[in-house]
Scaffold this motif. Structure first.
Motif, PDB file in Angstrom:
ATOM      1  N   SER A  57       0.549  -0.725  -0.230  1.00  0.00           N
ATOM      2  CA  SER A  57       0.590   0.136  -0.126  1.00  0.00           C
ATOM      3  C   SER A  57       0.872   1.177   0.025  1.00  0.00           C
ATOM      4  N   ASN A  58       2.328   1.264   0.336  1.00  0.00           N
ATOM      5  CA  ASN A  58       2.946   2.262   0.225  1.00  0.00           C
ATOM      6  C   ASN A  58       4.442   2.232   0.502  1.00  0.00           C
ATOM      7  N   GLY A  59       5.415   3.067   0.371  1.00  0.00           N
ATOM      8  CA  GLY A  59       6.770   2.337   1.380  1.00  0.00           C
ATOM      9  C   GLY A  59       6.733   2.261   2.079  1.00  0.00           C
ATOM     10  N   THR A  60       6.340   2.890   2.921  1.00  0.00           N
ATOM     11  CA  THR A  60       6.035   2.751   4.579  1.00  0.00           C
ATOM     12  C   THR A  60       6.233   0.821   4.443  1.00  0.00           C
ATOM     13  N   ALA A  61       4.670   0.549   4.256  1.00  0.00           N
ATOM     14  CA  ALA A  61       4.486  -0.521   4.677  1.00  0.00           C
ATOM     15  C   ALA A  61       5.500  -1.431   4.189  1.00  0.00           C
ATOM     16  N   ALA A  62       6.311  -1.042   3.306  1.00  0.00           N
ATOM     17  CA  ALA A  62       7.334  -2.033   2.281  1.00  0.00           C
ATOM     18  C   ALA A  62       8.472  -1.845   3.146  1.00  0.00           C
ATOM     19  N   LEU A  63       8.710  -1.083   4.492  1.00  0.00           N
ATOM     20  CA  LEU A  63       9.662  -0.622   4.656  1.00  0.00           C
ATOM     21  C   LEU A  63      10.138  -1.734   6.339  1.00  0.00           C
ATOM     22  N   HIS A  64       7.959  -1.204   7.095  1.00  0.00           N
ATOM     23  CA  HIS A  64       7.911  -2.204   8.091  1.00  0.00           C
ATOM     24  C   HIS A  64       8.273  -3.598   7.628  1.00  0.00           C
ATOM     25  N   VAL A  83      20.163  10.568   7.568  1.00  0.00           N
ATOM     26  CA  VAL A  83      19.562  11.513   7.323  1.00  0.00           C
ATOM     27  C   VAL A  83      18.681  10.794   5.822  1.00  0.00           C
ATOM     28  N   THR A  84      17.123  10.954   6.354  1.00  0.00           N
ATOM     29  CA  THR A  84      16.170  10.415   5.698  1.00  0.00           C
ATOM     30  C   THR A  84      14.930  10.252   5.570  1.00  0.00           C
ATOM     31  N   PHE A  85      14.071   9.708   5.006  1.00  0.00           N
ATOM     32  CA  PHE A  85      12.758  10.489   5.991  1.00  0.00           C
ATOM     33  C   PHE A  85      12.604   9.515   5.972  1.00  0.00           C
ATOM     34  N   VAL A  86      12.181   9.674   7.895  1.00  0.00           N
ATOM     35  CA  VAL A  86      11.746   9.420   9.094  1.00  0.00           C
ATOM     36  C   VAL A  86      11.660   8.061   8.276  1.00  0.00           C
ATOM     37  N   GLU A 161      17.934  -2.346   1.143  1.00  0.00           N
ATOM     38  CA  GLU A 161      18.230  -1.042   0.002  1.00  0.00           C
ATOM     39  C   GLU A 161      17.047  -0.180   0.727  1.00  0.00           C
ATOM     40  N   ASP A 162      17.038   0.857   1.129  1.00  0.00           N
ATOM     41  CA  ASP A 162      15.907   2.129   0.383  1.00  0.00           C
ATOM     42  C   ASP A 162      16.557   2.445  -0.450  1.00  0.00           C
ATOM     43  N   ALA A 163      15.431   2.325  -1.091  1.00  0.00           N
ATOM     44  CA  ALA A 163      16.029   2.396  -3.228  1.00  0.00           C
ATOM     45  C   ALA A 163      14.295   3.381  -3.606  1.00  0.00           C
ATOM     46  N   ALA A 164      13.566   3.934  -2.046  1.00  0.00           N
ATOM     47  CA  ALA A 164      12.449   4.579  -2.556  1.00  0.00           C
ATOM     48  C   ALA A 164      12.541   6.553  -3.701  1.00  0.00           C
ATOM     49  N   HIS A 165      14.161   6.219  -3.350  1.00  0.00           N
ATOM     50  CA  HIS A 165      14.652   7.568  -4.651  1.00  0.00           C
ATOM     51  C   HIS A 165      15.247   7.110  -6.383  1.00  0.00           C
ATOM     52  N   SER A 166      15.391   5.618  -6.509  1.00  0.00           N
ATOM     53  CA  SER A 166      16.785   5.252  -7.115  1.00  0.00           C
ATOM     54  C   SER A 166      16.261   4.325  -7.726  1.00  0.00           C
ATOM     55  N   LEU A 191      10.884   0.174  -2.354  1.00  0.00           N
ATOM     56  CA  LEU A 191      10.322   1.173  -3.626  1.00  0.00           C
ATOM     57  C   LEU A 191       9.111   1.959  -3.018  1.00  0.00           C
ATOM     58  N   SER A 192       8.899   3.034  -3.190  1.00  0.00           N
ATOM     59  CA  SER A 192       7.991   3.936  -3.418  1.00  0.00           C
ATOM     60  C   SER A 192       8.001   5.021  -3.995  1.00  0.00           C
ATOM     61  N   PHE A 193       6.141   4.780  -4.401  1.00  0.00           N
ATOM     62  CA  PHE A 193       5.142   5.249  -6.215  1.00  0.00           C
ATOM     63  C   PHE A 193       4.183   6.110  -5.623  1.00  0.00           C
ATOM     64  N   VAL A 196       5.491  11.578  -5.496  1.00  0.00           N
ATOM     65  CA  VAL A 196       6.783  12.666  -6.761  1.00  0.00           C
ATOM     66  C   VAL A 196       8.135  11.660  -6.830  1.00  0.00           C
ATOM     67  N   LYS A 197       7.271  10.240  -6.735  1.00  0.00           N
ATOM     68  CA  LYS A 197       8.837   9.882  -7.075  1.00  0.00           C
ATOM     69  C   LYS A 197       9.174   9.163  -8.532  1.00  0.00           C
ATOM     70  N   HIS A 198       9.551   8.715  -9.305  1.00  0.00           N
ATOM     71  CA  HIS A 198       9.849   7.834 -10.788  1.00  0.00           C
ATOM     72  C   HIS A 198       9.044   7.923 -11.126  1.00  0.00           C
ATOM     73  N   GLU A 203      -0.582   6.341  -3.929  1.00  0.00           N
ATOM     74  CA  GLU A 203       0.193   5.719  -2.954  1.00  0.00           C
ATOM     75  C   GLU A 203       0.312   4.546  -3.481  1.00  0.00           C
ATOM     76  N   GLY A 204       1.362   4.309  -2.763  1.00  0.00           N
ATOM     77  CA  GLY A 204       2.241   2.394  -3.323  1.00  0.00           C
ATOM     78  C   GLY A 204       3.107   1.920  -2.649  1.00  0.00           C
ATOM     79  N   GLY A 205       3.777   1.045  -2.500  1.00  0.00           N
ATOM     80  CA  GLY A 205       5.666   0.893  -2.408  1.00  0.00           C
ATOM     81  C   GLY A 205       5.619  -0.722  -3.559  1.00  0.00           C
ATOM     82  N   HIS A 352      15.067  18.165   1.715  1.00  0.00           N
ATOM     83  CA  HIS A 352      15.294  16.309   2.607  1.00  0.00           C
ATOM     84  C   HIS A 352      16.942  15.832   3.376  1.00  0.00           C
ATOM     85  N   TYR A 353      16.543  15.713   4.012  1.00  0.00           N
ATOM     86  CA  TYR A 353      15.158  16.463   4.979  1.00  0.00           C
ATOM     87  C   TYR A 353      16.040  16.405   6.283  1.00  0.00           C
ATOM     88  N   VAL A 354      15.252  17.072   8.054  1.00  0.00           N
ATOM     89  CA  VAL A 354      15.490  17.094   8.434  1.00  0.00           C
ATOM     90  C   VAL A 354      16.028  15.960   9.139  1.00  0.00           C
TER      91      VAL A 354
END
Ligand SMILES: Cc1ncc(COP(=O)(O)O)c(C=O)c1O
Length: 411
Positions: A57-64, A83-86, A161-166, A191-193, A196-198, A203-205, A352-354
């Motif tokens: 359903s999203n990149g965060t769920a993919a990580l989890h 330095v990454t998204f939380v 690998e967090d390849a959400a950006h790549s 990955l994240s979809f 703003v992603k490629h 939402e999606g991952g 990108h990012y605090v």
């Protein structure tokens, strides 16, 4: 305020084919749990070279799910970039693990073999060692796969690998070219979809892996921890309570499913991925040339790109050059002034990012290591992400660079 239309830092690129694909799916039999999910997963494998993809359903769920499927649990430690998204760190916390942060090289925004090793050594002095390393391809530049693999192997750790950006990026190891997501140097990648992603599915991952066992666990965890494999049932097939309808829940899973409508969009977007990445690369070249032509490179410096890298340019980041003896707070103030000036011109840039360990949550739940890291602070103080998306045109780039020149007083 500028009279010209605002420009965001990133946005989706959709055409008639995307709209038609989603409409066709809506008119069909399957809105979710249908064949388009598998077709999208197959497309992701074709585009990345991974054996398996599990769309969620999203990149965060993919990580989890990836952390859980890799066996990360309470009492374990995971190390990720400061330095990454939380979400990269939060996924570890969802799994019950402790977090350690590794510093980044402020010139690239990426963790290195050295910064990861330093975090592992610091953990070692606490009597802990990481179960998983989760490095991030920040901005779309692949981190050094060979260096990270050898650090992980020495530590006995897995790599996610967090390849959400790549997505669409490439890297080289020993003269051999690899696609990001191929998992040639990691147990899994995500990955994240997000728009703003490629490519986007709203939402999606997805999780990518070459490991069949990991894939099976991911599929079950995506849907409540339920399976329908007769050979694994706790009751015999002859049992009157068991029949063609029967299923068993063997794990505490989730509903992290993606819909068929989203995957229909994902498939038409995937067809355009090579073109999208090519356009992002062309825009990066254009930014570099325009910044040079405007005489701005003594004030602003684009992130460094390592040789042999196929950058996917999710983001195009420039950094304000520090002045001799300047404090980070002063540099951060100048970056803030520049950001505000660009916003007044309708240029909706981002930062990108605090650093994640700076977040109040991670102050209250401190990482085991890496609470204050100099590379992360230096990177954060100086960086701005300029607009970067496939439908950005060359005149937009010129407008951004002209506004930078005005704001910096060089125009
Ligand atoms: C590096 C990184 N990891 C993970 C995520 C999480 O992805 P999503 O927003 O799809 O949950 C993002 C999203 O921005 C990201 O930038």
């Amino acid at each position: 305020m500028s009279a010209r239309p605002p420009i965001p830092y990133g946005r989706q690129s959709l055409d008639e084919r995307d709209l038609e694909a989603v409409t066709k799916c809506l008119q069909g039999d399957w809105l979710t749990q249908g064949p388009t999910v598998e077709a999208f997963e197959k497309g992701l494998c074709e585009h990345t070279g991974a054996k398996y993809a599990v769309a969620v359903s999203n990149g965060t769920a993919a990580l989890h799910l990836a952390y859980l499927a890799m066996g990360v649990t309470c009492g374990d430690v995971g190390v990720t970039a400061a330095v990454t998204f939380v979400a990269t760190a939060n996924g570890l916390r969802y799994a019950g693990a402790d977090v350690g942060f590794a510093d980044i090289d402020p010139r690239t925004g990426l963790v290195t073999g050295e910064t990861l090793q330093a975090a592992i050594d610091a953990l070692g002095s606490l009597g802990r060692s990481p179960k998983v390393l989760a490095p991030v391809d920040l901005t779309g530049q692949p981190f050094d796969r060979a260096a990270v693999r050898s650090v992980a192997d020495r530590a006995g750790a897995m790599i996610l690998e967090d390849a959400a950006h790549s997505l669409g990026g490439e890297y080289e190891v020993d003269g051999v070219r690899h696609r990001v997501g191929s998992c040639a140097h990691a147990e899994a990648a995500i990955l994240s979809f997000h728009p703003v992603k490629h490519i986007t599915t709203g939402e999606g991952g997805a999780i990518l892996t070459n490991d069949a066992t990991l894939r099976r666990r991911l599929l079950e965890l995506r849907s409540h921890g339920i399976h329908r494999e007769v050979s694994r049932f706790s009751r015999p097939e002859s049992d009157p309570w068991v029949g063609p309808w029967y299923y068993e829940q063997t794990d505490l899973g989730f509903n992290y499913r993606i819909t068929d409508m989203q995957c229909a969009l994902g498939l038409t977007q995937l067809d355009k991925l090579p073109r999208f990445v090519e356009r992002r690369r062309a825009l990066a070249v254009r930014y570099g040339e325009a910044l040079a032509a405007a005489g701005l490179l003594d004030r602003l410096v684009p992130l460094e790109v390592a040789p042999g890298i196929g950058h996917a340019y999710h983001l195009y980041v420039v950094q304000l050059r520090g002045r001799p003896g300047e404090s980070l707070a002063s540099l951060a103030q100048r970056r803030k002034d520049l950001f505000v000036a660009l916003r007044a011109e309708g240029l909706y840039c981002q930062v990108h990012y605090v650093p994640v360990p700076w977040q109040p949550y991670y102050r209250e739940h401190p990482p085991l290591v890496g609470a204050d890291l100099p590379g992360a602070a230096a990177y954060y103080a100086a960086s701005i992400s300029l607009p970067m998306f496939p439908d950005l045109n060359d005149a937009d780039v010129d407008r951004v660079v002209a506004s930078l020149g005005l704001a910096l007083g060089t125009a």
